[in-house]
Design an enzyme around this catalytic site. Sequence first.
Site, PDB file in Angstrom:
ATOM      1  N   LEU A  66       0.790  -1.104  -0.084  1.00  0.00           N
ATOM      2  CA  LEU A  66       0.074  -0.058  -0.202  1.00  0.00           C
ATOM      3  C   LEU A  66       0.861   1.369   0.239  1.00  0.00           C
ATOM      4  CD1 LEU A  66      -2.394  -1.312   2.558  1.00  0.00           C
ATOM      5  CD2 LEU A  66      -2.846  -0.829   0.284  1.00  0.00           C
ATOM      6  N   HIS A 119       3.173  -9.403  10.845  1.00  0.00           N
ATOM      7  CA  HIS A 119       4.373  -9.572   9.874  1.00  0.00           C
ATOM      8  C   HIS A 119       5.033 -10.961  10.685  1.00  0.00           C
ATOM      9  CE1 HIS A 119       7.220  -9.102   6.896  1.00  0.00           C
ATOM     10  NE2 HIS A 119       8.409  -9.334   8.009  1.00  0.00           N
ATOM     11  N   ASP A 179       6.465  -2.751   6.384  1.00  0.00           N
ATOM     12  CA  ASP A 179       6.907  -3.424   7.751  1.00  0.00           C
ATOM     13  C   ASP A 179       7.682  -2.750   8.952  1.00  0.00           C
ATOM     14  OD1 ASP A 179       5.675  -5.734   6.660  1.00  0.00           O
ATOM     15  OD2 ASP A 179       7.294  -6.492   5.384  1.00  0.00           O
TER      16      ASP A 179
END
Length: 190
Positions: free
Chosen positions: A94, A110, A146
């Site tokens: 995104l 994650h 992340d």
Amino acid sequence: MKPRVAVLISGGGSNMVKLLESMEGDHPAEPVLVLANSDSAGGLAKAQALGTQSDFVDHRLYGEDRAAFEDALIAKLDAVNADLICLAGFMRVLTSHFIERYDGLMLNIHPSLLPKYKGLHTHARALEAGDTEAGCTVHEVTAKLDDGPIIEQARVPILSNDTPDKLAARVLIEEHRIYPSALRRFVEAL
Ligand code: GRF
């Protein structure tokens, strides 16, 4: 009013199922939508079975135009007045266009002990590096992939006969535990 949670998925959605189940009964948030980037995401039917509306936006229709894909996602999210987004195995990157829209209101899980092993193939990379432990992280989503403040982590020992698949299966058990608990904690602190 309870925050209205949308869960974004790409695959089987086992983390999504745990999140939906955790929001049954006495919970400070409520699920309003499960949204996938393909109609082939196995989790869509599971969401329906749990009584949560599900929908998809096929990313392939938008080619390289990520902003248009993200606008289509946002339109579906706005239609149900979603205010908190949980990424749960959502495999599309995104951009800041989407992330800024939900600034401070988006979580991700994650499968690594962040900041180690951002991106893909986390378990293979942990094994290759000779690590003695692996794990998973629930974090707030920021514009960097992340990254973002960590809400909860779980550690899993790496065994001598581990393979990426075996390790992934043991880490997934921990993902199912910490995502619901991190979501609850996050909502309680809003
Ligand atoms: C999980 O390991 C998640 O951390 C990763 O993709 C997997 C999704 O599994 N990014 P599921 O769709 O929740 O079963």
